[in-house]
Design a protein around this motif. Structure first.
Motif, PDB file in Angstrom:
ATOM      1  N   PRO A   1       0.786  -1.239   0.000  1.00 21.15           N
ATOM      2  CA  PRO A   1       0.000   0.000   0.000  1.00 21.15           C
ATOM      3  C   PRO A   1       0.814   1.284   0.000  1.00 21.15           C
ATOM      4  N   GLU A   2       2.120   1.203   0.303  1.00 17.91           N
ATOM      5  CA  GLU A   2       2.897   2.428   0.480  1.00 17.91           C
ATOM      6  C   GLU A   2       3.150   3.150  -0.842  1.00 17.91           C
ATOM      7  N   VAL A   3       3.238   4.476  -0.747  1.00 18.48           N
ATOM      8  CA  VAL A   3       3.532   5.334  -1.893  1.00 18.48           C
ATOM      9  C   VAL A   3       4.869   6.028  -1.650  1.00 18.48           C
ATOM     10  N   GLU A   4       5.770   5.933  -2.613  1.00 22.89           N
ATOM     11  CA  GLU A   4       7.072   6.594  -2.476  1.00 22.89           C
ATOM     12  C   GLU A   4       6.983   8.014  -3.021  1.00 22.89           C
ATOM     13  N   VAL A   5       7.469   8.959  -2.243  1.00 24.80           N
ATOM     14  CA  VAL A   5       7.427  10.374  -2.616  1.00 24.80           C
ATOM     15  C   VAL A   5       8.849  10.841  -2.931  1.00 24.80           C
ATOM     16  N   GLU A   6       8.988  11.615  -4.023  1.00 25.98           N
ATOM     17  CA  GLU A   6      10.291  12.093  -4.469  1.00 25.98           C
ATOM     18  C   GLU A   6      10.195  13.555  -4.894  1.00 25.98           C
ATOM     19  N   GLY A   7      11.276  14.292  -4.672  1.00 22.42           N
ATOM     20  CA  GLY A   7      11.424  15.628  -5.225  1.00 22.42           C
ATOM     21  C   GLY A   7      12.614  15.658  -6.153  1.00 22.42           C
ATOM     22  N   ILE A   8      12.588  16.554  -7.153  1.00 21.04           N
ATOM     23  CA  ILE A   8      13.704  16.660  -8.091  1.00 21.04           C
ATOM     24  C   ILE A   8      14.159  18.112  -8.172  1.00 21.04           C
TER      25      ILE A   8
END
Length: 356
Positions: free
Chosen positions: A78-85
Motif C-alpha cells: 500500500p505504500e507510496v514513495e514520494v520524491e522531489g527533483i
C-alpha cells in the motif's frame, strides 16, 4: 546483467501476433487473462497482452483500473514513495530530444543556468520535509564532464551530511568510471529513461541512440545502484509502440518506472502535439502496471495537464509513487495537494527507514 536488447524485428510495431490477440480477444477474456497471469501468478503481461489492454474499450476502463490497483496492492503493497527533483544544470543541452525545452538546439525560452551546492542542500531539506524519501539531482547534459562530476560529488556529500534522504541522480549517459564513482559516493538510484520504444526512438531523438541509453542502464544495474528508467507518452508513438516500450522496460527490470506525459513545450519540435487523452493515459498507467507488477510506477511530468481531476483514478489504477512539487522546467501541483490526495486515499507514505 540483463540480456542484450531485443533486435528491431523482435520489437517492431504492428507485430502480427500481438495485433491478432488484441483484435480477436473479447474484453472479458483480456481482463481474465491479465488477472490469471499478473494478479494470481505475479507474471507481467507480455507485449501482446499489453497491446490488448491498451486497445480495451472505454466501457472496460473501470474494471481495468480496479485490476491494476489490485496488482499494485498484492505485489507492491500500500505504500507510496514520494520524491522531489531539482535541476543542477538547466538548459543548453547539446542533445535534440524533441519534447525537451532544455535542448540548446531549439528556440525555447529556457536558458542555461547552474545551481550552487547550498541551494541543493536547501532544496533537499524542503523535499525531506514533505515526507519524501528520494531527492534527485538532474542535469541537462549528454553526459557529465569533470566540472559536473565535481559539483555532484560536493553536492551529494553535503546533502548526506545535512539531510536524511536518499540521493538520486540523472546526469545523462555515463562511462563505466562515472558509474563506479556515483555508486561509491552513495548515490542510491540513477535515472536514465528509455523515453520511447526502440522502433520509434529516431523520430524523437537523433543525437544519440536507444542502444546508448540501454548500455548506461545496464551499467547502473550492474554497479548495484537502483535503476530508474521510464517513458514519455504522447510523442507520436502508436499503441503498438507503447506496448513495445512496456515490454522493453520489463526486460530491463528497473526498480522504478516514471511515467511522463507530453506537456508540449513552445519552441520544440513537439510543441504543437496534443496532450494524451485522459482515458488513454489511464489505460496506459494500468497497462504498464500489468507489465511491471513489482516495479515502482511513478506519476511524473505532464500528469497535471493530461489527467487534471482524474489524477486520483491513476492512483487507484496502479501508480505507487509521485514526484511532488515542480518539475525541471514546468510547474507541478503543490506538494501539499499531492500529500492531501494521498491522505484522502488512506495511502501511507513510504518511510525513509524502509528504503534502507
Amino acid at each position: 546483467m540483463t540480456e542484450a536488447p531485443l533486435t528491431a524485428d523482435q520489437t517492431a510495431p504492428g507485430d502480427a501476433t500481438a495485433t491478432a490477440v488484441a483484435n480477436l480477444a473479447e474484453p472479458a477474456a483480456i481482463l481474465a487473462h491479465a488477472r490469471r497471469e499478473v494478479l494470481e501468478g505475479g507474471r507481467g503481461l507480455d507485449e501482446a497482452g499489453v497491446l490488448a489492454v491498451l486497445q480495451l474499450p472505454d466501457e472496460s476502463l473501470t474494471e481495468l483500473l480496479a485490476l491494476a490497483h489490485e496488482v499494485r496492492m498484492r505485489w507492491c503493497g500500500p505504500e507510496v514513495e514520494v520524491e522531489g527533483i531539482i535541476s543542477l544544470k538547466t538548459g543548453g543541452c547539446p542533445e535534440d530530444c524533441h519534447f525537451c525545452s532544455q535542448s540548446g538546439k531549439f528556440d525555447s525560452p529556457v536558458r542555461s543556468a547552474w545551481l550552487d551546492v547550498p541551494s541543493l542542500v536547501d532544496a533537499a531539506r524542503q523535499t525531506a520535509a514533505t515526507g519524501a524519501t528520494e531527492f534527485c539531482i538532474v542535469a541537462a547534459v549528454r553526459g557529465p564532464d569533470e566540472r559536473l562530476m565535481s559539483q555532484v560529488r560536493e553536492g551529494v556529500a553535503a546533502i548526506q551530511a545535512a539531510v536524511e534522504i536518499n540521493v538520486a541522480c540523472s546526469l545523462g549517459m555515463l562511462t563505466q568510471a562515472q558509474v563506479d564513482e556515483l555508486a561509491a559516493m552513495g548515490v542510491h538510484r540513477y535515472n536514465h529513461n528509455l523515453e520511447t520504444a526502440r522502433s520509434h526512438f529516431t523520430k524523437v531523438v537523433t543525437t544519440h541512440s536507444w542502444e546508448e541509453r540501454w548500455e548506461t542502464c545496464e551499467m547502473v544495474r550492474a554497479a548495484g545502484m537502483e535503476l530508474c528508467c521510464g517513458a514519455i507518452l504522447g510523442v507520436g508513438e502508436s499503441l503498438e509502440q507503447r506496448a513495445e516500450l512496456a515490454a522493453q522496460l520489463a526486460r530491463l527490470e528497473p526498480d522504478e518506472v516514471p511515467l511522463n506525459f507530453l506537456n508540449p513545450r513552445p519552441g520544440t519540435p513537439f510543441g504543437d502535439y496534443p496532450p494524451v487523452q485522459p482515458r488513454d493515459a489511464l489505460r496506459a498507467i494500468a497497462a504498464f502496471r500489468l507489465a511491471l507488477p513489482r516495479t515502482i510506477l511513478r506519476y511524473s511530468g505532464g500528469r497535471e495537464i493530461t489527467l487534471g481531476d482524474l489524477e486520483v483514478q491513476g492512483m487507484l489504477g496502479g501508480i505507487n509513487a509521485v514526484i511532488v512539487g515542480n518539475y525541471l522546467t514546468t510547474l507541478g501541483r503543490p506538494a501539499e495537494a499531492d500529500l492531501k490526495m494521498l491522505a484522502d486515499l488512506s495511502m501511507p507514505i513510504k518511510s525513509f527507514q524502509s528504503t534502507l
